[in-house]
Scaffold this active site. Sequence first.
Site, PDB file in Angstrom:
ATOM      1  N   CYS A 186      -8.535  -4.605  -9.838  1.00  0.00           N
ATOM      2  CA  CYS A 186      -7.501  -5.021 -10.117  1.00  0.00           C
ATOM      3  C   CYS A 186      -7.589  -5.091 -11.645  1.00  0.00           C
ATOM      4  O   CYS A 186      -7.451  -4.318 -11.671  1.00  0.00           O
ATOM      5  CB  CYS A 186      -7.797  -6.482 -10.013  1.00  0.00           C
ATOM      6  SG  CYS A 186      -6.406  -7.804 -10.599  1.00  0.00           S
ATOM      7  N   HIS A 194      -8.204  -6.505  -3.934  1.00  0.00           N
ATOM      8  CA  HIS A 194      -9.245  -6.968  -4.112  1.00  0.00           C
ATOM      9  C   HIS A 194     -10.295  -6.399  -2.855  1.00  0.00           C
ATOM     10  O   HIS A 194     -10.407  -7.090  -2.105  1.00  0.00           O
ATOM     11  CB  HIS A 194      -9.859  -8.513  -4.526  1.00  0.00           C
ATOM     12  CG  HIS A 194      -9.449  -8.809  -6.025  1.00  0.00           C
ATOM     13  ND1 HIS A 194     -10.424  -8.897  -7.134  1.00  0.00           N
ATOM     14  CD2 HIS A 194      -8.292  -8.893  -6.442  1.00  0.00           C
ATOM     15  CE1 HIS A 194      -9.918  -9.214  -7.379  1.00  0.00           C
ATOM     16  NE2 HIS A 194      -8.540  -9.330  -6.946  1.00  0.00           N
ATOM     17  N   GLU A 232     -13.265  -6.244  -1.447  1.00  0.00           N
ATOM     18  CA  GLU A 232     -14.476  -7.539  -1.710  1.00  0.00           C
ATOM     19  C   GLU A 232     -13.859  -8.358  -0.716  1.00  0.00           C
ATOM     20  O   GLU A 232     -15.556  -9.228  -1.032  1.00  0.00           O
ATOM     21  CB  GLU A 232     -15.706  -7.884  -3.233  1.00  0.00           C
ATOM     22  CG  GLU A 232     -14.797  -8.315  -4.158  1.00  0.00           C
ATOM     23  CD  GLU A 232     -13.741  -8.194  -4.742  1.00  0.00           C
ATOM     24  OE1 GLU A 232     -12.461  -8.719  -5.473  1.00  0.00           O
ATOM     25  OE2 GLU A 232     -12.685  -6.557  -4.359  1.00  0.00           O
TER      26      GLU A 232
END
Length: 192
Positions: free
Chosen positions: A79, A172, A174
């Site tokens: 991002c 994202h 994660e």
Amino acid sequence: MPAIGVLALQGDVREHVATLTGLGVEAFGVRRSSELDRCDGLVIPGGESTTIAKLARIFELLEPLRERIGAGMPTFGTCAGMILLADRIVDGTAGQETIGGLDITVRRNAFGRQVDSFEEDLDVRGLPEPVHAFFIRAPWVEQVGDSVEVLASAAGHPVAVRQEHLLATSFHPEVGGDARVHGVFVDMVAGR
């Protein structure tokens, strides 16, 4: 075991460290040049790209980051991290700096504001099953250079790219518990 730093100036630092640690990697936050020196690879997390760039300059990390990345250190930007790795930005703030190295033109907040955040299953080249991707005030790639490989697209625009030792996603990885994209990066680091 590779040592992978996560630029820890702002953004999703803990989530990236946890994901990498879960893959058996030595992962740690990077706020100083001496910590950057320990890195076999680096993750630049999501957050706010202008804030991260300003803090990198304040912490005297901007030039060391440019040097290490320019010298071939594997780096993964998510991002805001994608924006920071981009050589060119559309809709950036006046005087916005990047670390650069990735031959792409990226558009900040291309998918809209925070309220326009969304999730989507993406086919990512090299992964057998779709990745459930989280887009939060996400950029997209407007143009790629000749040496950039597009790994995934959404809404007709590249959202995951790779160029030599650099990997970047608009989304994202994660978030959501799927560590496969991080696994691709760990393999890149281990292969150096």
